[in-house]
Design an enzyme around this catalytic site. Structure first.
Site, PDB file in Angstrom:
ATOM      1  CE  LYS A  10      -0.120 -23.371  16.515  1.00 50.53           C
ATOM      2  NZ  LYS A  10      -0.954 -23.430  15.290  1.00 50.53           N
ATOM      3  CE1 TYR A  50       3.163 -22.874  11.614  1.00 51.00           C
ATOM      4  CE2 TYR A  50       3.692 -20.886  12.832  1.00 51.00           C
ATOM      5  CZ  TYR A  50       3.149 -22.153  12.784  1.00 51.00           C
ATOM      6  OH  TYR A  50       2.591 -22.715  13.915  1.00 51.00           O
ATOM      7  CG  PHE A  58      -3.749 -20.095   6.528  1.00 55.71           C
ATOM      8  CD1 PHE A  58      -2.585 -20.419   7.220  1.00 55.71           C
ATOM      9  CD2 PHE A  58      -4.284 -21.039   5.656  1.00 55.71           C
ATOM     10  CE1 PHE A  58      -1.965 -21.639   7.064  1.00 55.71           C
ATOM     11  CE2 PHE A  58      -3.671 -22.285   5.483  1.00 55.71           C
ATOM     12  CZ  PHE A  58      -2.510 -22.585   6.195  1.00 55.71           C
ATOM     13  NE  ARG A  86      -0.043 -33.305  13.269  1.00 57.71           N
ATOM     14  CZ  ARG A  86      -0.120 -32.129  12.611  1.00 57.71           C
ATOM     15  NH1 ARG A  86       0.950 -31.332  12.527  1.00 57.71           N
ATOM     16  NH2 ARG A  86      -1.230 -31.732  12.072  1.00 57.71           N
ATOM     17  CB  THR A  92      -5.626 -28.386  11.459  1.00 63.57           C
ATOM     18  OG1 THR A  92      -4.586 -29.274  11.043  1.00 63.57           O
ATOM     19  CG2 THR A  92      -5.160 -26.944  11.354  1.00 63.57           C
ATOM     20  NE  ARG A 103      -3.827 -28.090  16.763  1.00 66.05           N
ATOM     21  CZ  ARG A 103      -3.127 -28.399  15.671  1.00 66.05           C
ATOM     22  NH1 ARG A 103      -3.445 -29.447  14.942  1.00 66.05           N
ATOM     23  NH2 ARG A 103      -2.108 -27.636  15.303  1.00 66.05           N
ATOM     24  CG  ASN A 113      -4.436 -24.625  15.729  1.00 62.92           C
ATOM     25  OD1 ASN A 113      -3.458 -23.987  16.086  1.00 62.92           O
ATOM     26  ND2 ASN A 113      -4.441 -25.369  14.641  1.00 62.92           N
ATOM     27  CG  HIS A 116       3.727 -26.399  15.604  1.00 60.74           C
ATOM     28  ND1 HIS A 116       3.393 -26.283  14.272  1.00 60.74           N
ATOM     29  CD2 HIS A 116       4.935 -27.039  15.627  1.00 60.74           C
ATOM     30  CE1 HIS A 116       4.355 -26.811  13.525  1.00 60.74           C
ATOM     31  NE2 HIS A 116       5.308 -27.280  14.328  1.00 60.74           N
ATOM     32  CD  GLU A 127       8.442 -27.843  12.659  1.00 60.27           C
ATOM     33  OE1 GLU A 127       7.883 -28.288  13.691  1.00 60.27           O
ATOM     34  OE2 GLU A 127       7.843 -27.724  11.565  1.00 60.27           O
TER      35      GLU A 127
HETATM   36  P1  IDP Z   1      -1.212 -28.180  11.605  1.00 66.44           P
HETATM   37  O1  IDP Z   1      -0.811 -27.120  12.613  1.00 66.44           O
HETATM   38  O2  IDP Z   1      -2.310 -29.065  12.136  1.00 66.44           O
HETATM   39  O3  IDP Z   1      -0.035 -28.965  11.086  1.00 66.44           O
HETATM   40  P2  IDP Z   1      -1.210 -26.765   9.072  1.00 66.44           P
HETATM   41  O4  IDP Z   1      -2.082 -27.091   7.907  1.00 66.44           O
HETATM   42  O5  IDP Z   1       0.241 -27.107   8.981  1.00 66.44           O
HETATM   43  O6  IDP Z   1      -1.883 -27.417  10.376  1.00 66.44           O
HETATM   44  O7  IDP Z   1      -1.375 -25.197   9.329  1.00 66.44           O
HETATM   45  C1  IDP Z   1      -0.485 -24.529  10.211  1.00 66.44           C
HETATM   46  C2  IDP Z   1      -1.295 -23.611  11.100  1.00 66.44           C
HETATM   47  O8  IDP Z   1      -1.868 -22.581  10.299  1.00 66.44           O
HETATM   48  C3  IDP Z   1      -2.490 -24.246  11.814  1.00 66.44           C
HETATM   49  O9  IDP Z   1      -2.140 -24.924  12.981  1.00 66.44           O
HETATM   50  C4  IDP Z   1      -3.352 -23.039  12.084  1.00 66.44           C
HETATM   51  O10 IDP Z   1      -2.860 -22.304  13.212  1.00 66.44           O
HETATM   52  C5  IDP Z   1      -3.127 -22.206  10.840  1.00 66.44           C
HETATM   53  N1  IDP Z   1      -4.155 -22.446   9.821  1.00 66.44           N
HETATM   54  C6  IDP Z   1      -4.312 -23.542   9.036  1.00 66.44           C
HETATM   55  N2  IDP Z   1      -5.351 -23.422   8.212  1.00 66.44           N
HETATM   56  C7  IDP Z   1      -5.880 -22.195   8.453  1.00 66.44           C
HETATM   57  C8  IDP Z   1      -6.998 -21.462   7.899  1.00 66.44           C
HETATM   58  O11 IDP Z   1      -7.711 -21.933   7.005  1.00 66.44           O
HETATM   59  N3  IDP Z   1      -7.221 -20.230   8.433  1.00 66.44           N
HETATM   60  C9  IDP Z   1      -6.435 -19.680   9.408  1.00 66.44           C
HETATM   61  N4  IDP Z   1      -5.392 -20.328   9.951  1.00 66.44           N
HETATM   62  C10 IDP Z   1      -5.117 -21.569   9.484  1.00 66.44           C
HETATM   63 MG    MG Z   2       1.570 -28.405   9.939  1.00 62.19          MG
END
Ligand code: IDP
Ligand code: MG
Length: 141
Positions: A10, A50, A58, A86, A92, A103, A113, A116, A127
């Protein structure tokens, strides 16, 4: 196929100079890179990629961030690639990520973070197809 997954490095990780270390980390974890490119997503592309999160609070922050700078997109191969990747990237929220995960080591915050990872075989293929044509992928088996 359960031996491929999709990954992104990212904008925060690229800006903070972690690209090489993250690629090194995944190669050390025995992922094979079968596709790799550098690009910058448009806001529209980020929204499409997304779209599963379009109703989340968010979504705006996420798509603005993901279109704010250069990223690397990767198609990776390993046995059980989705779950293995993962595990390698960690939770996350980097504050909840295990020691030694990407991460934990390189993320900036919950939103920014570092990396992805696809969450299922089906989404991994979708994807990969979002960013790569078949001819851009090198199959190793
Ligand atoms: P993941 O990337 O671990 O699969 P997801 O829940 O799919 O997590 O969320 C996608 C992305 O959205 C996260 O990697 C992060 O960059 C962002 N994200 C998730 N939750 C939040 C939040 O509460 N605030 C801001 N960004 C968030
Ligand atoms: Mg995800």
């Amino acid at each position: 196929m359960n031996n491929q997954t999709f990954a992104m490095i990212k904008p925060d990780a690229i800006k903070n100079g972690h690209l090489g270390k993250i690629i090194n980390h995944l190669l050390n974890d025995n992922f094979t890179i079968i596709g790799l490119k550098f690009l910058k997503m448009s806001k529209d592309q980020a929204k499409t990629f997304y779209s599963i999160h379009s109703d989340k609070p968010f979504f705006e922050e996420l798509t603005t961030f993901m279109s704010s700078g250069n990223i690397a997109v990767l198609a990776l191969q390993k046995e059980n690639a989705v779950s293995e990747w993962r595990k390698t990237i960690g939770a996350t929220n980097p504050q909840e990520a295990d020691e030694g995960t990407i991460r934990k080591l390189y993320a900036t915050s919950l939103g920014e973070n570092a990396v992805h990872g696809a969450d299922s075989d089906e989404n991994a293929q979708k994807e990969i197809d979002f960013f790569f044509t078949r001819r851009e992928l090198i199959y190793t088996t």
